[in-house]
Design an enzyme around this catalytic site. Structure first.
Site, PDB file in Angstrom:
ATOM      1  N   GLU A  50       0.841  -1.208   0.000  1.00 44.65           N
ATOM      2  CA  GLU A  50       0.000   0.000   0.000  1.00 44.65           C
ATOM      3  C   GLU A  50       0.872   1.253   0.000  1.00 44.65           C
ATOM      4  O   GLU A  50       0.495   2.274  -0.568  1.00 44.65           O
ATOM      5  CB  GLU A  50      -0.922   0.011   1.228  1.00 44.65           C
ATOM      6  CG  GLU A  50      -1.994  -1.064   1.229  1.00 44.65           C
ATOM      7  CD  GLU A  50      -1.520  -2.411   1.758  1.00 44.65           C
ATOM      8  OE1 GLU A  50      -0.314  -2.538   2.098  1.00 44.65           O
ATOM      9  OE2 GLU A  50      -2.346  -3.329   1.824  1.00 44.65           O
ATOM     10  N   HIS A  56      -9.179  -6.794  10.765  1.00 46.41           N
ATOM     11  CA  HIS A  56      -9.917  -6.789   9.487  1.00 46.41           C
ATOM     12  C   HIS A  56     -11.358  -6.333   9.696  1.00 46.41           C
ATOM     13  O   HIS A  56     -12.197  -6.567   8.833  1.00 46.41           O
ATOM     14  CB  HIS A  56      -9.959  -8.190   8.870  1.00 46.41           C
ATOM     15  CG  HIS A  56      -8.635  -8.742   8.466  1.00 46.41           C
ATOM     16  ND1 HIS A  56      -7.801  -9.391   9.339  1.00 46.41           N
ATOM     17  CD2 HIS A  56      -7.994  -8.741   7.266  1.00 46.41           C
ATOM     18  CE1 HIS A  56      -6.707  -9.780   8.700  1.00 46.41           C
ATOM     19  NE2 HIS A  56      -6.797  -9.386   7.448  1.00 46.41           N
TER      20      HIS A  56
END
Lengths: 344, 76
Positions: A69, A138
């Site tokens: 990322e 998550h």
């Protein structure tokens, strides 16, 4: 829709399909739009946000990236500075830690630092929320984390119709927009799809202006302010409360930043009661901001304002523990009942 | 009354599939050719269209496993 060849019947889409359609339409209209992220090409996004785009636009404009990322979101900021309009996917908002410098120090401050000479027209789309047993790294929402930092707009749709209109608005915005989407509303099955998120979606081009909330149900006894998945829980609670003779108004903020305080104020001025639903952490959060926005204006309340939020703990992996701490319609109903008993 | 069956050619092999979402509720009116459900095979999603116009009856709920040829609903 005037041509007889065009199907005029209702057309239902999931939020996932509505997002893909919006990105595809804008890519067809504007050659400077491109998409990057992990598994957004061949797979069409693990949450279905880019389905069909690789086949239509090819690997130059729909780029699968390595799991970095830091690299591809940093690259998006550079592309945006050069006049491209990148749409990048941070698969889970939980992973913002490795790329936050590019987001809040570079993208968010680009226009300010350059005196408006260089803007950063990028969209960062990212999944939020839990409820399907994916544990503490998550399942977070982090609305307040992103909403707190100046220079970025932050949106979250609760329906497919809003998802398409917000995505088109986000891509066209000259500054960075964080487009959050709640996993429970994507229509992916394995994440537990909420039926209310699947709506009729116009095929043509339309925009839901960033910074506008919507009153999605009218009522006179209490205002329930929510976002994303919480909107559907609030609507379920309002339905239940109506059977007890209490009509609840539900406001879907749709944009976290800039917040449409005027719409919330108008509603609370009418009802005199305020409850905020938030699946992000309780402290220093979305609920606190909404309640402060009302209290600062001295709006008379018939009961103390309340928050139904996620407690200040990591999200448990075990489903029974996770659902015990997540907001739900029953908790909202109970919260409203407690307010009605105060009889100020 | 028309059966809604999972097409035999929807995906290539004999892998297991599941209904990921019904886009309409049981009893909703649907139009022939409209996408009414999505079926997921591993991580790939396939669309299922209404075979005729009428009222949808759902026989297999979302999240349930389905096989090729299986009748999962009806249009009445």
């Amino acid at each position: 829709m005037s041509s007889p060849e065009v199907r005029t019947a209702a057309r239902r889409l999931t939020i996932a399909k509505a997002m893909s359609e919006a990105i595809g339409q804008e890519m067809a209209r504007d050659p400077s739009v491109l998409v990057m992220g992990e598994d957004i090409g061949k797979l069409g996004g693990v949450f279905g946000t880019t389905s069909g785009l690789l086949d239509r636009f090819g690997p130059e404009r729909v780029r699968d990236t390595p799991i970095s990322e830091t690299a591809f979101i940093g690259a998006a900021v550079g592309l945006a500075a050069q006049g491209m309009r990148p749409v990048v996917e941070l698969m889970f908002v939980d992973f913002f830690g490795v790329c936050m410098d590019a987001i809040y120090n570079l993208a968010a401050k680009q226009a300010y630092f350059s005196g408006g000479q260089v803007t950063c027209p990028m969209v960062l789309m990212t999944s939020v929320g839990g409820g399907y047993g994916d544990a503490g790294q998550h399942s977070q929402c982090l609305y307040a984390t992103f909403g707190h930092l100046p220079g970025m707009k932050v949106v979250i749709p609760s329906t497919a119709r809003d998802a398409k209109g917000l995505m088109l608005a986000a891509i066209r915005d000259p500054n960075p927009v964080i487009f959050m989407f709640h996993k429970a509303l994507q229509g992916m099955g394995w994440l537990g799809t909420v039926a209310g998120s699947i709506t009729d979606v116009p095929e043509d081009d339309y925009v839901v202006p960033i910074g506008t909330a919507a009153v999605v149900r009218e009522g006179s006894e209490v205002t329930i302010v929510a976002l994303g998945h919480g909107v559907h829980q609030a609507l379920d609670a309002a339905h239940e409360l109506e059977r007890e003779g209490c009509t609840a108004e539900v406001v879907d903020v749709r944009t976290i930043a800039p917040l449409d305080r005027a719409t919330i104020r108008r509603s609370v001025e009418k009802t005199g009661r305020l409850l905020v639903v938030d699946d992000d952490y309780l402290s220093y959060g979305f609920g606190a901001e909404i309640i402060a926005s009302i209290c600062e204006r001295g709006i008379a309340l018939r009961a103390s304002p309340a928050r139904i939020a996620y407690p200040d703990i990591p999200v448990p992996f075990t489903p029974v523990m996770e659902h015990f701490v997540l907001p739900n319609a029953d908790k909202i109903v109970a919260g409203v009942r407690r307010m009605l008993e105060q009889n100020r | 009354m028309t059966d809604i069956a999972v097409p035999h050619d929807l995906w290539d092999d004999g892998r297991e599939a599941a209904i990921s979402v019904w886009l309409y509720a049981d009893g909703d009116p649907v139009e022939a050719g409209a996408v009414i459900a999505e079926i997921m095979v591993e991580k790939t999603s396939y669309e299922l269209v209404a075979p005729s116009t009428g009222r949808l009856a759902i026989l297999v709920a979302a999240d349930e496993a389905v096989a090729k040829g299986q009748v999962i609903g009806r249009v009445d």
